[in-house]
Scaffold this motif. Structure first.
Motif, PDB file in Angstrom:
ATOM      1  N   GLU A 281       3.727   0.969   9.208  1.00 47.37           N
ATOM      2  CA  GLU A 281       4.193   0.564   7.608  1.00 47.37           C
ATOM      3  C   GLU A 281       3.294  -0.868   7.903  1.00 47.37           C
TER       4      GLU A 281
ATOM      5  N   GLY B 133       1.775   2.732   4.133  1.00 45.27           N
ATOM      6  CA  GLY B 133       2.012   3.439   5.441  1.00 45.27           C
ATOM      7  C   GLY B 133       0.804   4.324   5.497  1.00 45.27           C
TER       8      GLY B 133
ATOM      9  N   VAL C  37       9.899   5.471  -1.373  1.00 45.93           N
ATOM     10  CA  VAL C  37       8.810   5.181  -1.357  1.00 45.93           C
ATOM     11  C   VAL C  37       7.744   6.883  -2.264  1.00 45.93           C
TER      12      VAL C  37
ATOM     13  N   ASP D  33       4.559   7.321  12.207  1.00 49.52           N
ATOM     14  CA  ASP D  33       3.959   6.459  10.574  1.00 49.52           C
ATOM     15  C   ASP D  33       3.647   4.572  11.358  1.00 49.52           C
TER      16      ASP D  33
ATOM     17  N   THR E 217      -3.470  -1.612   4.584  1.00 47.11           N
ATOM     18  CA  THR E 217      -3.330  -0.330   5.182  1.00 47.11           C
ATOM     19  C   THR E 217      -4.524   0.804   5.979  1.00 47.11           C
TER      20      THR E 217
ATOM     21  N   PHE F 122       5.513  -2.451   1.137  1.00 47.06           N
ATOM     22  CA  PHE F 122       5.143  -1.636   2.066  1.00 47.06           C
ATOM     23  C   PHE F 122       3.980  -0.382   1.387  1.00 47.06           C
TER      24      PHE F 122
END
Length: 168
Positions: free
Chosen positions: A71, A56, A165, A69, A15, A54
């Motif tokens: 991800e 992001g 999220v 974004d 990331t 995930f």
């Protein structure tokens, strides 16, 4: 469990590399998520319940109420059973699952402070490698947390996902 740990580690390490803007990483734009999915392969007689992890980076607004974004994540489709009729053997069934890393760009259209629409496009680099796209909606529970419902189509696997999220 080993695959899960590897996926978490890869997402955590990758990331920042994808999210590095000029002059360093703005860690306030990082977010992380996880969810469950119901996965289907065309021709399969059963669906698999899987998961995804995930992370992001929010690049920010590109137009009024529209943000972009990036991800990256790891998915596991869960076991999916496919059956076929084979001459001399009758009905033959096999069970398998697909796993792998993926990366997508995500566009978000903010409808109001609580709801947004999502669209994604990118690539899956795992067992179901190839192009992937998706659409969905997000509900902002508060400024740090969001619930998402998405439909994601990969080369072979279609997924209905419920994701959580978190934005630190």
């Amino acid at each position: 469990m080993k695959r899960l740990a590897t996926g978490i580690l890869l997402v955590a390490l990758a990331t920042p590399a994808f999210a590095a803007p000029q002059g360093g990483i703005d860690t306030g734009r990082l977010f992380f998520g996880a969810g469950v999915s119901q996965n289907d392969v065309s021709g399969a007689s059963d669906e698999g319940t899987g998961f995804q992890l995930f992370g992001g980076y929010e690049f920010g607004k590109v137009a009024q109420n529209i943000a972009l974004d990036l991800e990256i994540g790891y998915m596991d489709s869960g076991d999916i059973k496919a059956c076929a009729s084979v001459p001399f053997f009758g009905r033959v069934c096999a069970e398998d699952n697909a796993t792998g890393l993926w990366a997508t760009g995500v566009g978000r259209l903010q409808l109001n402070p609580q709801f947004e629409l999502l669209a994604r496009a990118g690539f899956d680099f795992g067992d179901d490698d190839g192009f992937m796209i998706g659409i969905g909606a997000g509900f902002n529970v508060n400024p740090q947390t969001q619930l998402r419902l998405e439909f994601v189509e990969r080369d072979e696997i279609s997924s209905l996902q419920l994701n959580f999220v978190y934005r630190p």
